[in-house]
Scaffold this active site. Sequence first.
Site, mmCIF file in Angstrom:
data_model
loop_
_atom_site.group_PDB
_atom_site.id
_atom_site.type_symbol
_atom_site.label_atom_id
_atom_site.label_comp_id
_atom_site.label_asym_id
_atom_site.label_seq_id
_atom_site.Cartn_x
_atom_site.Cartn_y
_atom_site.Cartn_z
ATOM 1 N N ILE A 1 -7.620 1.137 10.939
ATOM 2 C CA ILE A 1 -8.714 2.118 10.890
ATOM 3 C C ILE A 1 -10.083 1.579 10.135
ATOM 4 O O ILE A 1 -9.845 0.592 9.308
ATOM 5 C CB ILE A 1 -8.146 3.177 10.347
ATOM 6 C CG1 ILE A 1 -7.655 2.996 8.899
ATOM 7 C CG2 ILE A 1 -7.067 3.951 10.934
ATOM 8 C CD1 ILE A 1 -7.477 4.197 7.870
ATOM 9 N N TYR B 1 -8.333 8.405 11.440
ATOM 10 C CA TYR B 1 -7.902 8.856 12.805
ATOM 11 C C TYR B 1 -8.565 9.977 13.454
ATOM 12 O O TYR B 1 -8.171 10.495 14.438
ATOM 13 C CB TYR B 1 -6.034 9.286 12.684
ATOM 14 C CG TYR B 1 -5.393 8.030 12.300
ATOM 15 C CD1 TYR B 1 -5.103 6.903 12.987
ATOM 16 C CD2 TYR B 1 -5.217 7.976 10.939
ATOM 17 C CE1 TYR B 1 -4.351 5.853 12.774
ATOM 18 C CE2 TYR B 1 -4.390 6.885 10.429
ATOM 19 C CZ TYR B 1 -4.108 5.688 11.456
ATOM 20 O OH TYR B 1 -3.309 4.610 10.982
ATOM 21 N N PHE C 1 -5.585 6.229 -0.043
ATOM 22 C CA PHE C 1 -4.588 4.801 -0.160
ATOM 23 C C PHE C 1 -4.836 4.194 -1.484
ATOM 24 O O PHE C 1 -5.882 4.038 -1.924
ATOM 25 C CB PHE C 1 -5.153 3.950 0.864
ATOM 26 C CG PHE C 1 -4.670 4.463 2.364
ATOM 27 C CD1 PHE C 1 -3.332 3.947 2.648
ATOM 28 C CD2 PHE C 1 -5.543 5.095 3.186
ATOM 29 C CE1 PHE C 1 -3.087 4.330 4.042
ATOM 30 C CE2 PHE C 1 -5.023 5.356 4.512
ATOM 31 C CZ PHE C 1 -3.902 5.135 4.959
ATOM 32 N N PHE D 1 2.895 9.784 3.707
ATOM 33 C CA PHE D 1 3.051 9.588 4.911
ATOM 34 C C PHE D 1 3.354 8.121 5.199
ATOM 35 O O PHE D 1 3.935 7.851 6.383
ATOM 36 C CB PHE D 1 1.965 10.138 5.640
ATOM 37 C CG PHE D 1 0.630 9.358 5.590
ATOM 38 C CD1 PHE D 1 0.478 8.237 6.177
ATOM 39 C CD2 PHE D 1 -0.329 9.895 4.802
ATOM 40 C CE1 PHE D 1 -0.827 7.299 5.933
ATOM 41 C CE2 PHE D 1 -1.610 9.244 4.581
ATOM 42 C CZ PHE D 1 -2.064 7.993 5.240
ATOM 43 N N ASP D 2 3.187 7.046 4.466
ATOM 44 C CA ASP D 2 3.554 5.929 4.719
ATOM 45 C C ASP D 2 3.441 4.982 3.329
ATOM 46 O O ASP D 2 2.624 5.053 2.532
ATOM 47 C CB ASP D 2 2.475 5.324 5.809
ATOM 48 C CG ASP D 2 2.879 3.917 6.313
ATOM 49 O OD1 ASP D 2 4.463 3.544 6.101
ATOM 50 O OD2 ASP D 2 2.303 3.227 7.078
ATOM 51 N N TYR E 1 0.778 -1.126 -0.099
ATOM 52 C CA TYR E 1 0.258 -0.120 -0.025
ATOM 53 C C TYR E 1 0.876 1.252 0.121
ATOM 54 O O TYR E 1 2.144 1.210 0.292
ATOM 55 C CB TYR E 1 -0.895 -0.168 1.204
ATOM 56 C CG TYR E 1 -0.188 0.289 2.671
ATOM 57 C CD1 TYR E 1 -0.019 1.591 3.208
ATOM 58 C CD2 TYR E 1 0.478 -0.724 3.116
ATOM 59 C CE1 TYR E 1 0.712 1.542 4.108
ATOM 60 C CE2 TYR E 1 1.161 -0.859 4.245
ATOM 61 C CZ TYR E 1 1.291 0.549 5.002
ATOM 62 O OH TYR E 1 1.860 1.037 6.059
#
Length: 251
Positions: free
Chosen positions: A191, A217, A233, A173-174, A163
Site C-alpha cells: 500500500i 485500502y 502500524f 488484523f495482522d 510489524y
Amino acid sequence: MKQLFKPTLVAVAVLAMMGCQEKEQKAEQATKLETPEQKQAYAIGSSMGGYLSKTLKEQKDYGFDLDRELIIQGLSESLAGKSQLTQEEVEQTLMAFEQEVRAKQEEMAKADAEKNLTEGQAFMAENAKVEGVEVTESGLQYQVLTEGEGEKPSATDTVQVHYKGTLINGEEFDSSYSRGEPIEFPLNRVIKGWTEGVQLMNVGSKYKFVIPSDLAYGANGTGPIPANSTLVFEVELLDIVKPEATEESDK
C-alpha cells in the site's frame, strides 16, 4: 448473494421435521447413527441445517426476521404437494426478496464506510497533536519509536520487516510478530502508506505509522479491513535485502 435460497430449501426440510416433532411434543428417542448410510443422510441434513441457520442469522442482521413457523409450513405443504404458491410465484418472491436483502447490504455497507472515514479523520486529527508525530504532504503520520543507523531503502528495494497492524479501535488484523517470523517484500508492491513510510526509515529503526484510508485500502477494504479504514502500524525495519551477486561468466 448468488442462489441465496436455492441451496437452502432442502435444509428447511430438516428443520421442518424437527419443528413438527417439537410442536407435537414427541418424545421419541433420536435415531442412532450406526450405518454409513445413516451417517451420510444425517451429515447432509446437518450441513444444510447449519448453512440455513447461518443464512437466516445474516438476514436478521440486515433487518429481515423471517417467520420460522411459516418456513416450516411452506415446506411441509410443498412436500405434501399442497403448496399455496405456484413455482413461478415462489421464484418471483425469492428473487424480489433477494434484491431487498442485497439493497439493504449495500445501504449498510455505505453507511459503515462513511462512518469509518469520519472516525478515521477524527482519529488522525487527534493523533497529529501527539508529541513526536510528524505529518507528510500526503497525509501519512509517523512517529519515531527507535531510530536506527543503517541505510534507507528506496521504493524499488526489497525489505525485511517485523510489524503489527491494527484498526483505530486497537483491533489487530495482522502481525508478523504473532506469526513468529519477519516478512520480506518489494517496497513498491504494498500500500502507498507503506511505500512512502518505510523509505523514511533507517535499517534498525522502529516507527509507528497512522495511514489514512486513501493511502491504504480505500473504499473497497480487504479481508478483515473494512472500507475506508484508517490503519495503525508499528514497523521495525530489519534489513534491506540485496540481490544475490551475479555469477562470473565462464571464461
